[in-house]
Design a protein around this motif. Structure first.
Motif, PDB file in Angstrom:
ATOM      1  N   LYS A 192     -31.838  44.557 -10.228  1.00  0.00           N
ATOM      2  CA  LYS A 192     -31.260  45.872 -10.536  1.00  0.00           C
ATOM      3  C   LYS A 192     -29.902  46.096  -9.890  1.00  0.00           C
ATOM      4  O   LYS A 192     -29.112  46.930 -10.354  1.00  0.00           O
ATOM      5  N   ASP A 193     -29.579  45.370  -8.813  1.00  0.00           N
ATOM      6  CA  ASP A 193     -28.301  45.567  -8.117  1.00  0.00           C
ATOM      7  C   ASP A 193     -27.167  44.729  -8.699  1.00  0.00           C
ATOM      8  O   ASP A 193     -26.023  44.822  -8.229  1.00  0.00           O
ATOM      9  N   ILE A 194     -27.454  43.909  -9.697  1.00  0.00           N
ATOM     10  CA  ILE A 194     -26.409  43.083 -10.320  1.00  0.00           C
ATOM     11  C   ILE A 194     -25.633  43.936 -11.321  1.00  0.00           C
ATOM     12  O   ILE A 194     -26.233  44.550 -12.213  1.00  0.00           O
ATOM     13  N   PRO A 195     -24.303  44.026 -11.217  1.00  0.00           N
ATOM     14  CA  PRO A 195     -23.510  44.858 -12.148  1.00  0.00           C
ATOM     15  C   PRO A 195     -23.603  44.348 -13.575  1.00  0.00           C
ATOM     16  O   PRO A 195     -23.869  43.168 -13.827  1.00  0.00           O
ATOM     17  N   ALA A 196     -23.365  45.247 -14.530  1.00  0.00           N
ATOM     18  CA  ALA A 196     -23.362  44.866 -15.948  1.00  0.00           C
ATOM     19  C   ALA A 196     -22.032  44.240 -16.348  1.00  0.00           C
ATOM     20  O   ALA A 196     -21.947  43.599 -17.394  1.00  0.00           O
ATOM     21  N   ASP A 197     -20.980  44.416 -15.523  1.00  0.00           N
ATOM     22  CA  ASP A 197     -19.660  43.883 -15.839  1.00  0.00           C
ATOM     23  C   ASP A 197     -19.437  42.547 -15.151  1.00  0.00           C
ATOM     24  O   ASP A 197     -19.946  42.299 -14.052  1.00  0.00           O
TER      25      ASP A 197
END
Length: 611
Positions: free
Chosen positions: A385-390
């Motif tokens: 969940k802490d991994i950015p989408a960008d």
């Protein structure tokens, strides 16, 4: 994000994001006029809707379907062609990629394996990010389709092979690869054609786990915590395989080779409009096929996906890739005489096997195979969940990569078509296919070596696009020459085995749509005339050209109804040496004439070498 995973069926739909597809779907949904029992559209409001108001004025409720579609697609494309910004937002899911269990012995798709978003290849630690899991065994409601089609044009030939090819990158040293299962028996020239019998059964939804049940390995979670999302992405990639769509497929091919284009046209007429009832082909077709395939050679092949033999818990089903040898199925190609009991029985067996396969797919113990991949972004599961989408890559880069994926698939298709050409279809002594195979192999090695550079530099991507475009032109030029050459040669009627009788005038330029001119080089003219006499008049004129010349134009005239004439060096057209044989009727007058032109053998279409 633009999805860089090319679809194996040759379409470009999957080069758009899931968001794009949902938007386009919403536009089309307004135009659905009727659907079948499974909910699939069967009719559309092509002309849109125009209503008349109370005062008599007309009001457009929906514009024509094409107008709405073009506008929606233009809006999607305008978004993807923006080069502004230094980051790209990745879609949460990717679907529609054809499942490939292995390429050259290396695993490509397996549950939990992870992939890099830029190229679509397995990440460095592709098998270490997600804990092992097993997809549900419960079957999802499937849909069925049975199709038959005959390959009658070079475009259909290339499309048929391209539809079954996937551009795939395996872990480690693995160049772009193709699946040859489907393409090996798909033939086309003016003297050969292929009938395709295809049955698909496909589940309508993907088999997935609840999101909370996907777990990162302890190693992956620890690496993410210590090194952050950027380093995690370099090692473990952006997506992992979360599920699959299951299905089954029967792909049968009947390849027919004849000596003349006329015979192939007879086959094409017989194989058109094959009756299909309740998803099955009429058994009467086998007899019809036999009657149309006299004096031909036939090769029967089937490829099936899905079956009863699978390892416990695998649910992958079995895959077969076999040829009919007259009494059973085997792995080696086997040629059958057309127009015989054996040919009729072979086609009948193929139809029966297809019927049995269709029936088996309905049985509860039949195991569907994985057909399409469903990938999930790591940040969609609790552990990520802490991994950015960008990601830190300019959107322009993805635009260029989408082009690269599409053009690479096209080149792979052309190379496959060239390598599947039969040696006897090439000009004698001038078969350059090995040269093209080496060119493609060399390109594959260079392409692989440049991958790391392309990751860092968009100019390297554009450089590869230029290389592929130049190769594609050369490969297409070869195919154009090949199709023209087979058309030219197939029209030549003077087969040494059959001969021709009576008043015959054959002018090649008139039967190949004016493609061949007589030329301005030195011409051959031979003339012979004899009055009525005892016995038969007989002559064997010949023409031998220098080593660098080929016969490109021939006109043969036999003026007497009882004559026979044939080509002793069939086909003299396209060769250095032309040899003919004329035999008059008993005690008959004869008058024979030949005109010929020669071209340098580097002239079109005989310049086979790779430019």
């Amino acid at each position: 994000m633009l999805n860089l995973f090319s679809s194996s069926d040759g379409s470009y739909s999957f080069n758009y994001t899931l968001r794009d597809l949902l938007y386009l779907e919403s536009v089309l949904a307004k135009y659905i006029a009727a659907s079948n029992d499974l909910g699939f559209p069967t009719e559309f409001l092509v002309d849109g809707i125009t209503e008349t108001e109370a005062n008599g004025d007309s009001c457009t409720v929906l514009p024509p379907l094409k107008t709405a579609w073009d506008e929606a697609l233009a809006q999607v494309n305008s978004y993807h062609n923006k080069a502004a910004g230094s980051k790209t937002s990745l879609d949460p899911y990717i679907a529609g990629i054809r499942w490939r269990s292995d390429v050259n012995g290396r695993v490509v798709h397996r549950e939990g394996n992870s992939y890099d978003a830029v190229f679509g290849w397995p990440a460095r630690k592709y098998a270490a990010a997600i804990e092992q899991f097993t997809l549900p065994r419960d079957k999802v409601a499937p849909k069925d389709s049975t199709t038959t089609y005959l390959i009658t044009t070079k475009e259909e030939h290339e499309r048929a092979i391209g539809a079954k090819i996937g551009a795939t990158f395996g872990p480690g040293k693995d160049a772009p690869s193709i699946s040859s299962q489907y393409s090996e028996n798909v033939k086309y020239s003016t003297t050969s054609t292929t009938l395709v019998l295809n049955y698909d059964r496909e589940e309508t939804e993907y088999r997935l786990l609840p999101v909370k049940d996907y777990k990162m390995t302890a190693e992956a979670k620890d690496y993410l915590k210590k090194n952050g999302p950027g380093k995690f992405r370099e090692e473990y990639g952006d997506y992992f395989i979360a599920g699959a769509k299951f299905g089954a497929n029967f792909f049968g091919t009947v390849s027919v080779r004849a000596k003349t284009a006329e015979k192939i046209r007879e086959v094409q007429v017989a194989c058109s409009n094959i009756p299909i009832k309740s998803g099955k082909i009429s058994a009467e077709f086998a007899e019809k096929f036999r009657n149309a395939t006299s004096e031909t050679k036939v090769v029967i092949k089937k490829v099936t996906i899905g079956g009863f033999n699978a390892a416990p818990g695998d649910a992958a089903g079995e895959t077969t890739d076999l040829y009919w040898n007259g009494s059973g199925w085997e792995t080696e190609e086997y040629e059958i005489e057309g127009g015989t009991d054996a040919a009729e029985n072979a086609v009948d067996q193929l139809i029966k096997d297809m019927d049995t396969f269709i029936d088996n797919t309905k049985k509860p113990d039949f195991l569907m195979a994985k057909r399409y991949v469903y990938m999930m972004r790591f940040n969609q599961i609790p552990d990520g969940k802490d991994i950015p989408a960008d990601i830190d890559i300019n959107p322009e880069y993805f635009v260029e990569m989408r082009k690269l994926s599409r053009e690479l698939l096209g080149l792979i298709t052309k190379n496959s078509v060239i390598q599947e050409i039969d040696a006897e279809d090439m000009q004698p002594g001038r078969d350059p296919r090995e040269e093209y195979r080496k060119k493609f192999a060399e390109f594959s090695d260079r392409f692989e070596a440049s991958l790391s550079e392309m990751v860092k530099d968009i100019s390297a991507v554009k450089k590869q696009l230029a290389v592929i475009a130049e190769m594609d032109k050369n490969f297409q030029d070869f195919l154009d020459r090949y199709y023209f050459f087979t058309k030219l040669r197939s029209w030549w009627p003077f087969n040494s085995g059959t001969g021709e009788r009576g008043y015959r005038t054959w002018t090649i330029s008139s039967v190949v749509n004016g493609d061949i001119d007589r030329g301005k080089d030195k011409e051959w003219y031979w003339y012979h005339k004899e009055d009525w006499g005892s016995g038969r008049h007989e002559k064997s004129p010949s023409w031998t050209l220098p080593a660098d010349r080929r016969t490109c134009y021939l006109k043969v005239e036999s003026h007497c109804s009882h004559d026979r004439s044939w080509d002793d060096n069939y086909p003299s057209l396209t060769r250095r040496v032309a040899k003919f044989h004329f035999l008059g009727g008993w005690n008959r007058y004869v008058c024979w004439e030949i005109w010929g032109s020669r071209f340098n053998d580097t002239a079109y279409p005989f310049n086979w070498k790779y430019n």
